[in-house]
Design an enzyme around this catalytic site. Structure first.
Site, mmCIF file in Angstrom:
data_model
loop_
_atom_site.group_PDB
_atom_site.id
_atom_site.type_symbol
_atom_site.label_atom_id
_atom_site.label_comp_id
_atom_site.label_asym_id
_atom_site.label_seq_id
_atom_site.Cartn_x
_atom_site.Cartn_y
_atom_site.Cartn_z
ATOM 1 N N GLN A 146 -4.400 -1.866 -7.125
ATOM 2 C CA GLN A 146 -5.180 -1.046 -6.244
ATOM 3 C C GLN A 146 -5.946 -0.186 -6.862
ATOM 4 O OE1 GLN A 146 -3.925 2.320 -3.008
ATOM 5 N NE2 GLN A 146 -3.441 0.324 -2.177
ATOM 6 N N SER A 206 -7.244 5.292 -0.803
ATOM 7 C CA SER A 206 -7.227 3.867 -1.349
ATOM 8 C C SER A 206 -8.646 3.387 -0.972
ATOM 9 C CB SER A 206 -6.462 2.874 -0.667
ATOM 10 O OG SER A 206 -4.968 3.440 -0.573
ATOM 11 N N ASP A 234 0.811 -1.231 -0.100
ATOM 12 C CA ASP A 234 0.141 0.137 -0.095
ATOM 13 C C ASP A 234 0.657 1.367 0.221
ATOM 14 O OD1 ASP A 234 -2.445 1.284 -0.024
ATOM 15 O OD2 ASP A 234 -2.350 1.637 2.292
#
Length: 285
Positions: A274, A224, A202
């Site tokens: 993502q 996110s 991440d």
């Protein structure tokens, strides 16, 4: 040694990371995870929450079933200084595959939802994506010591690598490349290594999407939305890992990036995607 009250009480080494990934078992399939007291933006880092959720799942699975994939949704901002409750649901226990769902809860509300799958390794033919040919090794002059953020408490060494410009069509081969490793050795625990790679996965994904739109970091807002990660081969995050991110699409204020993780020997250890919310202007309050 006295039990530290918060991650900030530990030096910025791998000890801090291990402290965050050490969960307290409250009951069967119910765990409590720690949180830093402070974060620069007042929110928990999403990679930390995802890593802790996967760690909870691994603690309910037989050791010969290693994590092979996870899919997560970031539902609400996580708050520092408040513990996370991790509730594991044992979806399936099979001979080859095991499945777990995990819900991360703060103040009675879900902030993150995870589905994780585990697999007993099977022999088979192999192929993999190679390291990009133009990427310098972590210790070469072409990989700088510039950090991705000003967070001096990070338990990671991070070295930024220059990325190629967009081609004549405006397509980027990559917009974010870093060599990253933990600040110290990790135990020989494959499941733990997968949790650390989840934490890393991440780091920089939103930045990679913003760069493709040429939005400065201080402009607009970003967050996110959902995250997926596949573990192909065992690589160690306490050795240098190249995390290479490439933007695929941006539409409707949602940017999608894909990333790969290789060790210095060129072993393709993991892949991720993502989707992030990318707003070029901040919404009116």
């Amino acid at each position: 040694m006295t039990e530290p009250e918060a991650a900030e009480d530990l030096p910025p080494t791998v000890e801090r990371l291990l402290w965050l990934l050490e969960l307290e078992a409250l009951d069967r399939d119910l765990f409590r995870a720690r949180s830093p007291r402070h974060r620069p933006n007042g929110r928990l880092f999403g990679g930390q929450v995802a890593a802790q959720a996967l760690r909870a799942a691994t603690l309910t699975v037989e050791a010969d079933h290693a994590p092979h994939s996870l899919h997560g949704y970031f539902l609400r901002p996580g708050l520092p200084a408040k513990p996370l409750i991790l509730q594991v649901d044992r979806i399936r226990d099979g001979k080859s595959f095991t499945t777990r769902n995990v819900k991360a809860i703060q103040d009675g509300e879900a902030i993150f939802s995870l589905s994780a799958s585990f697999h007993v390794e099977e022999p088979a033919g192999e192929f993999q994506t190679p390291l990009p040919a133009d990427v310098p090794r972590a210790d070469d002059d072409g990989a700088s010591d510039r950090r991705m953020s000003s967070d001096s408490s990070s338990p990671f060494d991070i070295r930024q690598v220059r990325t190629p410009p967009a081609d004549e069509r405006g397509v980027f081969e990559s917009t974010q490349r870093v060599w990253v490793r933990t600040r110290g050795a990790l135990p020989d625990d494959r499941a733990l290594h997968a949790c650390v790679l989840t934490y890393i996965s991440d780091m920089g994904a939103v930045l990679a999407a913003r760069k493709a739109l040429r939005i400065p970091w201080s402009g607009g807002m970003a967050a996110s939305l959902d995250h997926a990660l596949w573990f192909h081969r065992w690589i160690r995050p306490d050795g240098w890992v190249l995390f290479d991110l490439r933007p695929l699409s941006n539409a409707g204020s949602r940017g999608l990036v894909v990333g790969t993780m290789h060790d210095e020997a060129g072993v393709h250890g993991a892949s991720m995607t993502q989707e992030a919310l990318i707003r070029e202007t901040r919404p009116a309050t």
